[in-house]
Design a protein around this motif. Structure first.
Motif, mmCIF file in Angstrom:
data_model
loop_
_atom_site.group_PDB
_atom_site.id
_atom_site.type_symbol
_atom_site.label_atom_id
_atom_site.label_comp_id
_atom_site.label_asym_id
_atom_site.label_seq_id
_atom_site.Cartn_x
_atom_site.Cartn_y
_atom_site.Cartn_z
ATOM 1 N N TRP A 143 0.825 -1.206 0.000
ATOM 2 C CA TRP A 143 0.000 0.000 0.000
ATOM 3 C C TRP A 143 0.860 1.258 0.000
ATOM 4 O O TRP A 143 0.514 2.258 -0.630
ATOM 5 C CB TRP A 143 -0.932 -0.001 1.213
ATOM 6 C CG TRP A 143 -1.912 -1.125 1.218
ATOM 7 C CD1 TRP A 143 -1.790 -2.323 1.866
ATOM 8 C CD2 TRP A 143 -3.167 -1.182 0.540
ATOM 9 N NE1 TRP A 143 -2.884 -3.118 1.639
ATOM 10 C CE2 TRP A 143 -3.759 -2.440 0.831
ATOM 11 C CE3 TRP A 143 -3.861 -0.286 -0.268
ATOM 12 C CZ2 TRP A 143 -4.993 -2.814 0.330
ATOM 13 C CZ3 TRP A 143 -5.101 -0.656 -0.767
ATOM 14 C CH2 TRP A 143 -5.654 -1.912 -0.466
ATOM 15 N N ALA A 144 1.974 1.212 0.715
ATOM 16 C CA ALA A 144 2.846 2.389 0.788
ATOM 17 C C ALA A 144 3.423 2.728 -0.579
ATOM 18 O O ALA A 144 3.440 3.898 -0.985
ATOM 19 C CB ALA A 144 3.965 2.148 1.797
ATOM 20 N N LEU A 145 3.908 1.726 -1.309
ATOM 21 C CA LEU A 145 4.491 1.993 -2.622
ATOM 22 C C LEU A 145 3.424 2.513 -3.580
ATOM 23 O O LEU A 145 3.676 3.426 -4.373
ATOM 24 C CB LEU A 145 5.145 0.731 -3.177
ATOM 25 C CG LEU A 145 5.995 0.919 -4.431
ATOM 26 C CD1 LEU A 145 7.077 1.958 -4.212
ATOM 27 C CD2 LEU A 145 6.616 -0.407 -4.868
ATOM 28 N N ALA A 146 2.213 1.953 -3.505
ATOM 29 C CA ALA A 146 1.131 2.452 -4.356
ATOM 30 C C ALA A 146 0.755 3.882 -3.993
ATOM 31 O O ALA A 146 0.321 4.662 -4.858
ATOM 32 C CB ALA A 146 -0.082 1.540 -4.249
ATOM 33 N N ALA A 147 0.924 4.257 -2.722
ATOM 34 C CA ALA A 147 0.553 5.600 -2.270
ATOM 35 C C ALA A 147 1.461 6.684 -2.839
ATOM 36 O O ALA A 147 1.134 7.868 -2.762
ATOM 37 C CB ALA A 147 0.569 5.663 -0.742
ATOM 38 N N THR A 148 2.587 6.321 -3.426
ATOM 39 C CA THR A 148 3.444 7.332 -4.046
ATOM 40 C C THR A 148 2.803 7.925 -5.296
ATOM 41 O O THR A 148 3.073 9.067 -5.651
ATOM 42 C CB THR A 148 4.807 6.751 -4.442
ATOM 43 O OG1 THR A 148 4.630 5.754 -5.468
ATOM 44 C CG2 THR A 148 5.528 6.144 -3.253
ATOM 45 N N TRP A 149 2.003 7.131 -6.009
ATOM 46 C CA TRP A 149 1.479 7.543 -7.320
ATOM 47 C C TRP A 149 2.633 8.085 -8.176
ATOM 48 O O TRP A 149 2.461 9.034 -8.947
ATOM 49 C CB TRP A 149 0.397 8.620 -7.169
ATOM 50 C CG TRP A 149 -0.899 8.146 -6.620
ATOM 51 C CD1 TRP A 149 -1.108 7.572 -5.408
ATOM 52 C CD2 TRP A 149 -2.189 8.212 -7.254
ATOM 53 N NE1 TRP A 149 -2.450 7.275 -5.238
ATOM 54 C CE2 TRP A 149 -3.128 7.668 -6.354
ATOM 55 C CE3 TRP A 149 -2.644 8.699 -8.474
ATOM 56 C CZ2 TRP A 149 -4.492 7.583 -6.647
ATOM 57 C CZ3 TRP A 149 -4.000 8.622 -8.756
ATOM 58 C CH2 TRP A 149 -4.902 8.059 -7.859
ATOM 59 N N ASP A 150 3.785 7.456 -8.067
ATOM 60 C CA ASP A 150 5.013 8.033 -8.613
ATOM 61 C C ASP A 150 5.774 6.958 -9.382
ATOM 62 O O ASP A 150 6.330 6.035 -8.782
ATOM 63 C CB ASP A 150 5.862 8.578 -7.464
ATOM 64 C CG ASP A 150 7.080 9.356 -7.928
ATOM 65 O OD1 ASP A 150 7.493 9.192 -9.094
ATOM 66 O OD2 ASP A 150 7.631 10.123 -7.123
ATOM 67 N N VAL A 151 5.816 7.064 -10.703
ATOM 68 C CA VAL A 151 6.489 6.050 -11.516
ATOM 69 C C VAL A 151 7.998 6.064 -11.266
ATOM 70 O O VAL A 151 8.655 5.019 -11.347
ATOM 71 C CB VAL A 151 6.179 6.252 -13.014
ATOM 72 C CG1 VAL A 151 4.700 6.012 -13.286
ATOM 73 C CG2 VAL A 151 6.576 7.637 -13.500
ATOM 74 N N GLU A 152 8.559 7.234 -10.958
ATOM 75 C CA GLU A 152 9.996 7.300 -10.660
ATOM 76 C C GLU A 152 10.314 6.527 -9.392
ATOM 77 O O GLU A 152 11.310 5.794 -9.326
ATOM 78 C CB GLU A 152 10.445 8.748 -10.514
ATOM 79 C CG GLU A 152 11.945 8.880 -10.243
ATOM 80 C CD GLU A 152 12.370 10.306 -9.933
ATOM 81 O OE1 GLU A 152 13.582 10.588 -10.023
ATOM 82 O OE2 GLU A 152 11.506 11.130 -9.584
ATOM 83 N N ALA A 153 9.473 6.666 -8.379
ATOM 84 C CA ALA A 153 9.692 5.941 -7.133
ATOM 85 C C ALA A 153 9.577 4.441 -7.348
ATOM 86 O O ALA A 153 10.376 3.658 -6.819
ATOM 87 C CB ALA A 153 8.690 6.401 -6.075
ATOM 88 N N ALA A 154 8.583 4.006 -8.127
ATOM 89 C CA ALA A 154 8.415 2.576 -8.393
ATOM 90 C C ALA A 154 9.592 2.025 -9.181
ATOM 91 O O ALA A 154 10.075 0.924 -8.908
ATOM 92 C CB ALA A 154 7.108 2.340 -9.147
ATOM 93 N N GLU A 155 10.069 2.783 -10.145
ATOM 94 C CA GLU A 155 11.211 2.326 -10.941
ATOM 95 C C GLU A 155 12.462 2.220 -10.073
ATOM 96 O O GLU A 155 13.249 1.270 -10.201
ATOM 97 C CB GLU A 155 11.451 3.277 -12.106
ATOM 98 C CG GLU A 155 12.486 2.774 -13.101
ATOM 99 C CD GLU A 155 12.493 3.567 -14.400
ATOM 100 O OE1 GLU A 155 13.401 3.341 -15.216
ATOM 101 O OE2 GLU A 155 11.595 4.401 -14.595
ATOM 102 N N SER A 156 12.645 3.175 -9.186
ATOM 103 C CA SER A 156 13.792 3.127 -8.283
ATOM 104 C C SER A 156 13.715 1.912 -7.368
ATOM 105 O O SER A 156 14.720 1.228 -7.125
ATOM 106 C CB SER A 156 13.849 4.409 -7.447
ATOM 107 O OG SER A 156 14.934 4.382 -6.545
ATOM 108 N N CYS A 157 12.519 1.631 -6.856
ATOM 109 C CA CYS A 157 12.337 0.450 -6.017
ATOM 110 C C CYS A 157 12.640 -0.821 -6.803
ATOM 111 O O CYS A 157 13.280 -1.743 -6.297
ATOM 112 C CB CYS A 157 10.906 0.416 -5.478
ATOM 113 S SG CYS A 157 10.577 -0.934 -4.331
ATOM 114 N N GLY A 158 12.196 -0.883 -8.073
ATOM 115 C CA GLY A 158 12.488 -2.034 -8.912
ATOM 116 C C GLY A 158 13.971 -2.217 -9.151
ATOM 117 O O GLY A 158 14.483 -3.344 -9.149
#
Length: 656
Positions: free
Chosen positions: A130-145
């Protein structure tokens, strides 16, 4: 499960692919699984030269046994018989990396053709879904990946399980009530699709010119099971670009082409059943029997094997089967503190309580000294604001429940209430153990012990601020009205103290948005320290596109990032997220935003699998959350619908 397959060149063609150019559409198909709410799709290649000739030559040398071995992709690395099977070329991929390098050495040095293995890992992010989805941020998701891919490379893996997406509008759990593991969780497929795609892209990222092998993703989906009670998690190996269909399905996919893992599983299982139920001496003779009785065709086997070999070629495994191991230099990842800050959602901020002033504010931090309370106190130390700390509730003995009041709470509450009288604000650090999810409730709500604590603090002159440090969203219930401010800061992850300190001190603002509607806070809700207004919303229609245009203005004294959200009203008055964009705004800055909407925003899937755009009037809404939307209408004409669809019919090949 049956999924669509790529063609001989590992190409696909789908109108449901993202339209931002990051994933090229090439040739293939989509198929519907027989289970409600499930759809899977074929994969997209890396932009390398086509490996067709190499793969076809290798395929010509392979025996039927070796071909069947390539279709066995999910063998456990801990299987006692795994070494013998790898040496005999009876395995195409293994799950687990404890002995990955030695198994790879067996495959390339001792099997007849030396075909390398896919070695699959499943590292888990430190952030809750839920926390990662709460970013609504593709840059944040890509960094996590990227971080997940780097971690997996260091273990010797060359393939990751693709992101698990939990499509849910309530707390996710299995049928026993235990939390379900996923990478992303939320109630809107488009949000999960975009973030999941970015996470997969981050996993596969590698620096230009690097000699390292690419990291692929293959793998998993989480989808609602139809009764809105439990969300199921599938470990089926499947592949495909990420998309959302009908507001019910979210699918995640692969960073490399050709492989159709579910089809591989289908073929291998069919041959295994023939072997188990007939007098066949081995799998090869069982496959020959299946072919003879038209249960399967040799061309089907070759097509599936060609996909596996293509994937391995594109991952660089034939060139360097051990190249994924060790550290890798790639994209500049966000710091842990920065990524964590982007997950935090400011739910309420009456009177601009936050951020605190280091000059005049006195703060009391209330929370357990062995949990979130200590982490929040450390965050306060970074703000320069004068603060005290108190436990709130008494410590529990081993096995004692935090949900019910304890006889020892009386003294702890008295001490905490006395400290609160000497403070301007009380930061109440709330954890999962302070909440209880009762039967038939969508979200966990405050326990009796927490209600007693909130009531005691409400009798003081201090204003209460909730720091909700939970893994999943929670409904503050009857305690909600007692808080003048509330920050959903999620279960503490790496960089938590630094991120929280930046927000509480005002050095940076919160940017997160809710990934689902919870209690009084709707999907997409989230505040900044600035205040953004939206006006002038209109729709522009061109010959082959529709664009949403609006003016944004930050009327506050703080810089902020607003998340512009676009929804379409569908059947049963349901609002479906179709686009979103994060916009940076300086104090008093005014900007115009223009977001183009493509076929995927308007299309539906009919009963026979045809993708079509209904003609007629459609209501499109733009705003900052489900409860703060500006409406506009558009008429979809025949020429516009055909233009949006690219001027040719698009069909989903549905089965099941």
């Amino acid at each position: 499960m049956i999924v669509g397959s790529a063609n001989a060149d590992g190409q696909i063609n789908s109108p449901l692919l993202p339209e931002n150019g990051t994933t090229p559409a090439r040739g293939g198909e989509i198929r519907q699984d027989e289970r409600p709410g499930w759809l899977v799709m074929s994969v997209t290649p890396f932009p390398d030269r086509q490996p067709s000739r190499f793969v076809d030559d290798l395929l010509g040398y392979m025996t039927l046994t070796e071909k069947l071995g390539q279709l066995s992709l999910d063998r456990k690395a801990e299987d006692p018989a795994i070494e013998a099977k790898v040496a005999a070329a009876e395995v195409g991929g293994v799950i687990g990396t404890t002995n990955g390098r030695s198994l790879q050495a067996l495959a390339v040095e001792h099997s007849r053709l030396g075909i390398p293995l896919l070695i699959m890992a499943s590292p888990r992010p430190s952030y809750s879904a839920w926390a990662l989805a709460a970013t609504w941020d593709v840059e944040a998701a890509e960094s996590c990946g990227f971080e997940l891919g780097s971690e997996a490379r260091e273990t010797g893996a060359n393939t990751l399980s693709a992101p698990r997406l939990a499509l849910a509008d309530e707390a996710i759990a299995d049928q026993a009530g235990a939390p379900v593991y996923a990478h992303l969780a939320g109630s809107q497929p488009h949000l999960l699709a975009q973030l999941g795609l970015s996470l997969s892209r981050g996993v596969g990222h590698i620096a230009p010119g690097s000699s390292r092998s690419k990291m692929g993703t293959i793998g998993a989906i989480v989808s609602e099971n139809g009764d809105h009670r439990h969300t199921r998690c599938s470990t089926e190996l499947l592949t495909g670009p990420i998309t959302g269909i009908d507001g019910k399905t979210a699918v995640t996919g692969a960073s490399f082409a050709g492989i159709d893992a579910a089809e591989c599983r289908r073929i291998f299982d069919l041959v295994s059943r023939v072997y188990a139920t007939t007098t066949s001496a081995n799998l090869e003779s069982a496959a020959q029997r299946a072919i003879a009785f038209d249960l399967i065709g040799m061309e089907e086997i070759d097509r599936a094997v060609r996909g596996v070999l293509t994937a391995k070629y594109r991952l660089g495994l034939f060139r360097d089967p051990f190249g994924a191991g060790g550290p890798v230099v790639g994209m500049p990842a966000l710091s842990s503190a920065e990524l964590t800050r982007r997950t935090m959602v400011l739910l309420r901020n009456e009177g601009g309580i936050l951020p605190f002033s280091a000059v005049s504010d006195r703060v009391l931090v209330v929370g357990s000294l062995d949990g979130a309370g200590a982490r929040c106190a450390e965050a306060m130390q970074r703000t320069g604001v004068d603060f005290m700390a108190a436990p709130g509730l008494a410590l529990r003995r081993p096995g004692e429940s935090w949900s019910e009041p304890s006889p020892d709470d009386h003294l702890a509450l008295a001490l905490t209430r006395d400290a609160a009288e000497r403070a301007d604000f009380v930061l109440l650090a709330l954890e999962d153990r302070h909440f209880v999810r009762r039967e038939h409730e969508r979200w966990a709500r405050p326990s009796a012990a927490l209600i007693a604590l909130v009531k005691a603090l409400s009798r003081t002159t201090a204003r209460l601020v909730a720091l909700v440090a939970t893994a999943e969203p929670v409904d503050l219930g009857e305690a909600d009205r007692s808080f003048s401010a509330a920050l959903q800061c999620w279960e503490p992850a790496h960089g938590f103290e630094e991120a929280l300190g930046r927000i509480l001190s005002g050095r940076e603002g919160p940017e997160g948005r809710m990934p689902a509607t919870v209690g009084h806070f709707p999907m997409g809700h989230g505040l900044g320290f600035g205040e953004c207004t939206m006006s002038g919303f209109r729709l522009e229609t061109g010959a082959d596109h529709v664009a949403a245009v609006a003016r944004l203005r930050n009327t506050g004294a703080f810089a902020m990032k607003e998340t512009v959200q676009i929804y379409i009203r569908g059947e049963n008055d349901e609002l479906r997220l179709v686009a979103f964009e994060r916009v940076s705004l300086r104090p008093e800055e005014e900007v115009d935003v223009r977001i183009e909407l493509g076929a995927a925003a308007f299309a539906t899937v009919d009963m026979v699998g045809r993708l079509e755009i209904p003609r007629g009037r459609r209501e499109i809404l733009l705003g900052k959350s489900l409860s703060r939307l500006l409406p506009a209408e558009i008429t979809i004409t025949d020429p516009l619908a055909r233009a949006l669809m690219g001027g040719r019919p698009r069909t989903l090949h549905a089965f099941g």
